[in-house]
Design a protein around this motif. Structure first.
Motif, PDB file in Angstrom:
ATOM      1  N   CYS A 194       0.856  -1.192   0.000  1.00 38.30           N
ATOM      2  CA  CYS A 194       0.000   0.000   0.000  1.00 38.30           C
ATOM      3  C   CYS A 194       0.886   1.234   0.000  1.00 38.30           C
ATOM      4  CB  CYS A 194      -0.929   0.009   1.220  1.00 38.30           C
ATOM      5  SG  CYS A 194      -1.974   1.476   1.331  1.00 38.30           S
ATOM      6  N   PRO A 355      -2.522  -3.323  -3.814  1.00 39.37           N
ATOM      7  CA  PRO A 355      -3.513  -4.390  -3.598  1.00 39.37           C
ATOM      8  C   PRO A 355      -3.978  -4.530  -2.155  1.00 39.37           C
ATOM      9  CG  PRO A 355      -1.326  -5.321  -3.949  1.00 39.37           C
ATOM     10  CD  PRO A 355      -1.216  -3.856  -4.230  1.00 39.37           C
ATOM     11  N   LYS A 356      -3.217  -4.008  -1.201  1.00 40.98           N
ATOM     12  CA  LYS A 356      -3.611  -4.132   0.208  1.00 40.98           C
ATOM     13  C   LYS A 356      -4.143  -2.826   0.773  1.00 40.98           C
ATOM     14  CE  LYS A 356      -0.201  -7.784   1.002  1.00 40.98           C
ATOM     15  NZ  LYS A 356       0.978  -8.229   1.780  1.00 40.98           N
ATOM     16  N   THR A 358      -7.191  -1.702   0.513  1.00 44.44           N
ATOM     17  CA  THR A 358      -8.498  -1.952   1.135  1.00 44.44           C
ATOM     18  C   THR A 358      -8.333  -2.547   2.528  1.00 44.44           C
ATOM     19  OG1 THR A 358      -9.346  -2.420  -1.085  1.00 44.44           O
ATOM     20  CG2 THR A 358     -10.741  -3.031   0.767  1.00 44.44           C
ATOM     21  N   THR A 405      -9.582  -7.594  -0.735  1.00 42.28           N
ATOM     22  CA  THR A 405      -8.893  -7.440  -2.026  1.00 42.28           C
ATOM     23  C   THR A 405      -9.936  -7.462  -3.141  1.00 42.28           C
ATOM     24  OG1 THR A 405      -8.533  -9.819  -2.109  1.00 42.28           O
ATOM     25  CG2 THR A 405      -6.748  -8.457  -1.229  1.00 42.28           C
ATOM     26  N   ASN A 407     -11.744  -6.892  -6.683  1.00 47.81           N
ATOM     27  CA  ASN A 407     -11.347  -6.673  -8.072  1.00 47.81           C
ATOM     28  C   ASN A 407     -12.403  -5.812  -8.754  1.00 47.81           C
ATOM     29  OD1 ASN A 407     -13.469  -8.498  -8.407  1.00 47.81           O
ATOM     30  ND2 ASN A 407     -12.086 -10.237  -8.668  1.00 47.81           N
ATOM     31  N   ALA A 440      -2.592 -11.526   0.878  1.00 49.69           N
ATOM     32  CA  ALA A 440      -3.924 -11.130   0.418  1.00 49.69           C
ATOM     33  C   ALA A 440      -4.153 -11.752  -0.946  1.00 49.69           C
ATOM     34  CB  ALA A 440      -4.041  -9.606   0.335  1.00 49.69           C
ATOM     35  N   ALA A 442      -6.857 -12.407  -4.164  1.00 45.37           N
ATOM     36  CA  ALA A 442      -8.020 -11.798  -4.808  1.00 45.37           C
ATOM     37  C   ALA A 442      -9.206 -12.753  -4.778  1.00 45.37           C
ATOM     38  CB  ALA A 442      -7.688 -11.408  -6.246  1.00 45.37           C
TER      39      ALA A 442
END
Length: 842
Positions: A194, A355-356, A358, A405, A407, A440, A442
């Motif tokens: 992040c 991707p992290k 959230t 995670t 999408n 994490a 998806a």
């Protein structure tokens, strides 16, 4: 000799006698005393004589001490009194001395602390230097406010100033790059964990009025050829945040203002009046404000609400500190019923990428308990309305059930979600969390779950000015929070604030990142969230986000992310806008000054390198040269009949534009393949090509065979011989530019350097034939790509030059190659040309 020896013997005998107690010697020539000759004495005197004559067998301690009491008293006084001119700690042996003993008495042994305290109390305290008083003001908030009269600070400025190189840009002090890490750390955070940055320098403009009047006015600034506009249904319903590029009225495709983001405020009741918030870069704020005031025929009504500040109003007036900046907080209105408000520094906007992101937000943004007790007079009573309460509960449920995670199939790009969250300081971790240890994965989603168009989940009380002010004033200070936390019976317990706990309205906006398939980027790279909150709460959210694993970046790292995401960033990548021109001219001055600071033997000779403009990309000159070249060889005469002298009539207005028409870009992308007949395609779209004959084509360059491409690098068309050499020799890196003659080489050294600088500082008149290969464009940014493992670049090419290269160079060739040469090198490098619809970031 005998007389001298006798004298030495007598002297030695006398000394021996003196050491024996000064008793008379019994040697020759001396008679021993007789009893009759000894005088009569008492018994005590007789004992003293016996003590002196013979050694004592025992010692009388009391008598010995009485006779030597004066000596013992003198010795004790010497031990208890410090020597004159010495400190107590200086009496210790060297191996026991410590530097801190000079100001910390507890560092001394216990037996000496009393003396040290007495000695310290009697010492004179030296007066501190006046400079320390100037560096440490009594009230830091007032001192900070005085320093923001020219360049304003963000709420996180002090935190950044201790860890980042700061930059003065666009009227703000913004962070440029961190002191500890380089490019790789920022890329790793954006690709695997992040990455967070403070985007609070973006300016918010609020337009209020009838929806039909609003659309009629702001639609004049957009064009449907380049994408969705303000009238898109999901934008108008408030489900998505829109992005579009604005142009001056009736000037498309010329004179772009720049990209803006906008959110139509969702209303829970049906009302004719609507509100739309425009988020724009500060470099285009003044230009857009003047255009909107002119379109809606508005006038200045009031300076608007004051900027949120922690400085007391009375103290600010005493120190002549403005409570608000008059040019930043304005309100305009007119007869059309439209109201324009400049809400600068009313919001804090943070951007989380990775991707992290959230996962980090879900640890910080905790849902509130709407059934909790509420204090009298609090703004929280607004949730007594059943419609607002039901909407807030639905928003909390969506946030709670959202995957860590998500999408793009689960959360659509640019989705807007309003939330009411608890004070993030209540859930602050005891130590920083490392995201590298958290995996994490998806989640696969079969259908889109957000946004749910049946509910107005984008509704937020954040857009209400009264609520924002109440939330800011009801905030519990950090000092009070720390005091209550220290009073807990067990360290680490959850702090319960009761009715004093703050509820904060925030808005989340989803960024899906790169959403196409390409070998130069990664799917969903750059995905994350934007979070908008009221002013005054910046540091209250910033510290918990950092402690939960978010890595902070600056403007330099944003450029790196933009390059890997294959997106354009305002104002650096908009050379056809006024903001982009001003940025490039300022950069040119800095580069020229840096070039002149080098010693003469360390400066690159750009005249020999064959580079006419090493510090600025002369787009107007490039376009004019290609216009003349096309007329000389009768290239596309039916399409590009344009006089070069008619270009750029008005000052500061470029005679070119960046091609953003989606249809034309798709046609040009088709030329990168095989089987396309150029003349047939142009004749079938004659009007489209004629409209954009002054355009520049955005291209992405892939330097897979080696080499580097930086800003101001030349994009040249290869010759057929270059392409044949590459086919014949696999390790052929590219041709080499021959050395150009220096026209001032015969002048004296001092005069030659002066003439060379005058030549470089002047405007170039011909860049098409400045080197042995024809120049078709320039690179605007480039660098090493951690995704590809080699250098990539983004640049613009002349449309006429691109079409000429397709017809005369690429015809019959299987590869679509161009040559790239850095301004500091003679070496050309081959690069693959790719065309992509570049997103816009700021």
């Amino acid at each position: 000799m005998s007389s001298k020896a006798g004298g030495r013997k007598r002297k030695r005998d006398s000394s021996i006698g003196s050491r024996a107690g000064n008793l008379p010697a019994t040697g020759a020539g001396v008679s021993a005393p007789t009893p009759d000759s000894v005088p009569s004495t008492s018994t005590a005197d007789t004992m003293d004589v016996q003590d002196q004559a013979t050694p004592a067998s025992d010692l009388n301690v009391i008598a010995f001490a009485e006779k030597r009491s004066r000596e013992i008293r003198t010795l004790l006084d010497a031990l208890s009194t410090a020597p004159v001119g010495k400190q107590i700690f200086q009496q210790l042996p060297r191996h026991m001395r410590r530097r801190a003993m000079s100001y910390n008495i507890k560092r001394l042994p216990k037996r000496l602390r009393g003396l040290a305290a007495k000695q310290t109390s009697q010492a004179k305290i030296p007066k501190r230097h006046r400079k320390k008083y100037r560096k440490r003001p009594g009230n830091k908030k007032i001192a900070y406010a005085k320093r923001q009269t020219v360049n304003q600070w963000l709420e996180t400025h002090v935190w950044h100033a201790k860890r980042f190189h700061m930059l003065t840009k666009w009227g703000y002090k913004v962070a440029d790059y961190p002191n500890d890490k380089g490019f790789r750390a920022a890329f790793r955070a954006s690709a695997e964990e992040c990455l967070m940055t403070d985007m609070s320098y973006l300016v918010c403009m609020e337009l209020e009025g009838p929806e039909a009047v609003l659309l009629e006015g702001i639609q004049q600034l957009t064009a449907s050829d380049i994408g969705r506009t303000f009238a898109f249904k999901d934008y108008r319903d408030g489900h998505l945040e829109g992005t579009c590029i604005l142009y001056e009225p009736q000037k498309y495709p010329f004179n772009p203002i720049g990209p803006v983001k906008f959110i139509w405020q969702a209303a829970l009741n049906d009302s004719v009046s609507r509100k739309i918030n425009l988020w724009l870069h500060p470099c285009i704020t003044d230009q857009l404000r003047e255009i909107l005031v002119k379109i809606f025929q508005m006038e200045l009504v009031s300076p608007g609400p004051p900027v949120a500040s922690d400085v007391a109003m009375d103290e600010a007036e005493k120190l002549e500190i403005p409570a608000y900046v008059s040019a930043d907080c304005l309100e305009f209105s007119g007869d059309t019923g439209i109201i324009l408000r400049i809400l600068k520094k009313q919001f804090v906007r943070l951007r989380l990428t990775g991707p992290k992101s959230t996962l980090v937000l879900k640890n910080v943004l905790l849902n509130v308990d709407f059934d909790a007790e509420i204090a009298e007079g609090s703004w929280k009573h607004a949730f007594g309305d059943p419609v607002i309460r039901e909407t807030a509960l639905s928003q909390a449920s969506v946030w709670k059930e959202m995957s860590a995670t998500p999408n793009e199939s689960a959360v659509r790009n640019a989705s807007v979600l309003g939330l009411i969250v608890r004070d993030p300081r209540l859930a602050l971790p005891a130590s920083k969390v490392s995201l590298s240890r958290i995996s994490a994965t998806a989640d696969d989603a079969e259908c889109s779950r957000y946004p749910d168009r049946s509910k107005k989940l984008s509704f937020s009380l954040l857009w209400n000015g009264e609520v924002r002010e109440r939330v800011r004033t009801e905030r519990v200070t950090d000092q009070e929070m720390n005091r209550r936390r220290s009073a807990l019976p067990v360290p680490g317990m959850d702090l319960q604030m009761g009715v004093e706990e703050s509820w904060i309205p925030v808005v989340l906006i989803r960024n899906s990142g790169y959403n196409r398939t390409s070998r130069l980027s990664r799917l969903e790279y750059g995905a994350g969230w934007d979070i908008i909150m009221p002013s005054g709460w910046g540091m209250s959210f910033w510290i918990p986000l950092v402690y939960n694993g978010a890595r902070v970046c600056g403007q330099r790292d944003l450029r790196t992310v933009s390059l890997h995401e294959l997106s354009l960033q305002l104002p650096f990548d908009f050379p056809d806008s006024k903001a982009g021109i001003a940025e490039k001219l300022d950069s040119r001055k800095q580069l020229e000054a840096k070039h002149q600071r080098y010693p003469p033997n360390k400066r690159p000779n750009f005249l020999k390198l064959g580079v006419a403009s090493p510090f600025l990309s002369p787009w107007n000159v490039l376009f004019n040269n290609w216009i003349r070249f096309s007329s000389e060889i009768s290239l596309f005469k039916s399409v590009f009949e344009l006089e070069a002298e008619a270009i750029g009539k008005e000052d500061n207005e470029p005679g070119f534009h960046i091609i953003r028409n989606l249809r034309l870009l798709a046609i040009l992308k088709g030329f990168l393949g095989e089987g396309k007949q150029l003349e047939e395609v142009i004749n079938g779209n004659l009007e489209l090509f004629s409209k954009h004959r002054q355009g520049l084509v955005p291209v992405v360059l892939n330097l897979s065979s080696g080499g580097a491409a930086t800003e101001f690098a030349l994009i040249c068309a290869p010759t057929k011989e270059d392409l044949e050499c590459r086919k014949a020799t696999s390790d052929f890196g590219g041709p080499v530019e021959p050395k150009h003659p220096d026209p001032f080489r015969k002048s004296k050294a001092r005069e030659r350097r002066k003439l060379q600088m005058e030549k470089l500082l002047g405007d170039a008149d011909n860049v098409l034939d400045q080197c042995s290969r024809k120049t078709i464009g320039y690179v605007i940014k480039g660098g090493f790509s951690f995704i590809c493992g080699h250098n990539i670049a983004v640049g613009f090419c002349s449309l006429i030059g691109f079409l000429w290269m397709v017809r005369d160079i690429w015809m019959g060739q299987s590869e679509r190659k161009v040559l790239v040469r850095s301004a500091h090198s003679f070496q050309y490098r081959f690069a693959d040309v790719e065309m992509d619809i570049l997103d816009v970031k700021f």
